[in-house]
Design a protein around this motif. Structure first.
Motif, mmCIF file in Angstrom:
data_model
loop_
_atom_site.group_PDB
_atom_site.id
_atom_site.type_symbol
_atom_site.label_atom_id
_atom_site.label_comp_id
_atom_site.label_asym_id
_atom_site.label_seq_id
_atom_site.Cartn_x
_atom_site.Cartn_y
_atom_site.Cartn_z
ATOM 1 N N HIS A 35 0.835 -1.203 0.000
ATOM 2 C CA HIS A 35 0.000 0.000 0.000
ATOM 3 C C HIS A 35 0.873 1.258 0.000
ATOM 4 C CE1 HIS A 35 -3.365 2.647 0.778
ATOM 5 N NE2 HIS A 35 -2.714 3.145 1.831
ATOM 6 N N ARG A 36 1.851 1.301 0.919
ATOM 7 C CA ARG A 36 2.704 2.496 0.999
ATOM 8 C C ARG A 36 3.601 2.621 -0.237
ATOM 9 N NH1 ARG A 36 3.258 0.831 6.444
ATOM 10 N NH2 ARG A 36 5.386 0.085 6.072
ATOM 11 N N GLU A 45 1.587 4.063 -3.111
ATOM 12 C CA GLU A 45 1.406 5.509 -2.969
ATOM 13 C C GLU A 45 2.668 6.265 -3.397
ATOM 14 O OE1 GLU A 45 0.328 6.051 1.109
ATOM 15 O OE2 GLU A 45 -1.829 6.017 0.658
ATOM 16 N N ARG A 46 3.817 5.704 -3.063
ATOM 17 C CA ARG A 46 5.075 6.377 -3.389
ATOM 18 C C ARG A 46 5.269 6.490 -4.897
ATOM 19 N NH1 ARG A 46 10.948 4.494 -1.117
ATOM 20 N NH2 ARG A 46 9.965 5.157 0.842
ATOM 21 N N THR A 93 -1.938 2.128 -8.253
ATOM 22 C CA THR A 93 -2.830 1.378 -7.378
ATOM 23 C C THR A 93 -2.055 0.183 -6.843
ATOM 24 O OG1 THR A 93 -3.653 -0.021 -9.167
ATOM 25 C CG2 THR A 93 -4.826 2.062 -8.758
ATOM 26 N N GLN A 94 -2.537 -0.379 -5.756
ATOM 27 C CA GLN A 94 -1.831 -1.511 -5.156
ATOM 28 C C GLN A 94 -1.802 -2.705 -6.105
ATOM 29 O OE1 GLN A 94 -2.818 -2.188 -1.045
ATOM 30 N NE2 GLN A 94 -2.247 -4.355 -1.133
#
Length: 307
Positions: free
Chosen positions: A19-20, A23-24, A28-29
């Motif tokens: 998830h993180r 975002e970086r 999307t995951q």
């Protein structure tokens, strides 16, 4: 495999959380998960252990990630270097310069260029035009600036005229020719009674100077000491009766004016020689070389107009 996938792999190794990491890298995951899986499939190695609901880097993954980080760093540096080259911020400029220019107007221009562009390395070759032309044709330099009168017509060369330097006669302070009234004119016969030093003078220019001095065709404008190092010639004057024939710009510095004086030798025309910028028509200068050439040309034109 591509650089984007390497960035995805590094992001996941840094966070150990899909998830993180997603975002970086602004994905999307699920998209990040597919990218990681495709990368592992492409190289045939498992980089991450996803068992037990956690993410861990495998032992072989540690080695792959070490190389991946290096590749990304090299890629960043490469793109930065290209941008700097494009903008004239960094790089190497190799160029040529005639001996007179290298000793006079060029040093101040190079100082100004270095202060404005500290990331640029300069390689300057000082020599006569024929040697510099060979370097140019062999692509060892990007351009040169010199006296271009003797350069034969060549459709492969692009020559930009920069002006005609003024010449003068100089001697030490206290020389027999330096009379009480320093403005008193000195005729050619008086001048020729003393040894003369000069840079190399082409025969055609020597004839022009003889004409301006009203010397007979049979008269000899003898140059006793000939050298292309003007600073060396200037240092010959103190303590001797040598007269120096050179461009006026050479004597424009206060430290020189204190010990050397200009002789009033009447000449209707005292401009001899032609400075020019020489490049290969088919070769475009690098941005850094363009900036340097423009600065040098500006300084030379200003010096020509001033003297």
């Amino acid at each position: 495999m591509n650089l984007k996938q390497l960035k995805h792999v590094v992001a996941l190794s840094d966070t150990l959380n899909f998830h993180r990491a997603a975002e970086r890298v602004f994905l999307t995951q699920s998209a990040l998960s597919r990218s990681i899986a495709n990368f592992e499939s492409d190289i045939g190695l498992v980089i991450f252990d996803r068992s037990n609901g956690q993410v861990a880097v495998t032992s072989v993954g540690q080695q792959v990630l070490h190389r991946a980080r290096k590749l990304l760093a090299d890629s960043h540096n490469f793109l930065q270097d290209v941008r700097h080259l494009k903008e004239g911020i960094s790089g190497l400029v190799s160029f040529g310069m005639g001996p007179f220019l290298a000793a006079t107007v060029i040093p101040s221009a190079l100082k100004k260029y270095h202060l404005a562009h500290p990331g640029i390395s300069l390689n300057m070759n000082i020599n006569r035009w024929d040697y510099l032309r060979n370097l140019l044709e062999n692509e060892e330099i990007e351009f040169f600036i010199a006296d271009i009168r003797q350069i034969p017509d060549d459709q492969n060369l692009n020559i930009t005229l920069l002006g005609n330097p003024s010449i003068g006669f100089y001697c030490r302070r206290g020389h027999p020719l330096h009379k009480q009234n320093s403005d008193a004119p000195i005729n050619a016969q008086e001048l020729l009674e003393f040894p003369m030093a000069s840079v190399g003078i082409p025969p055609v220019v020597k004839q022009e100077i003889k004409h301006e001095l009203n010397l007979a065709e049979s008269a000899d404008l003898k140059i006793d000491i000939q050298c292309d190092d003007l600073l060396l010639l200037k240092n010959l004057l103190p303590g001797t009766d040598i007269v120096l024939l050179c461009a006026k710009a050479m004597m424009a510095f206060p430290s020189i004016q204190e010990e050397i004086v200009h002789l009033n030798v009447p000449m209707a025309n005292n401009k001899f020689g032609t400075w020019g910028l020489v490049t290969i028509k088919s070769k475009e200068l690098t941005p850094a070389a363009q900036i340097l050439a423009q600065l040098l040309c500006t300084h030379i034109v200003e010096a020509t107009n001033e003297f």
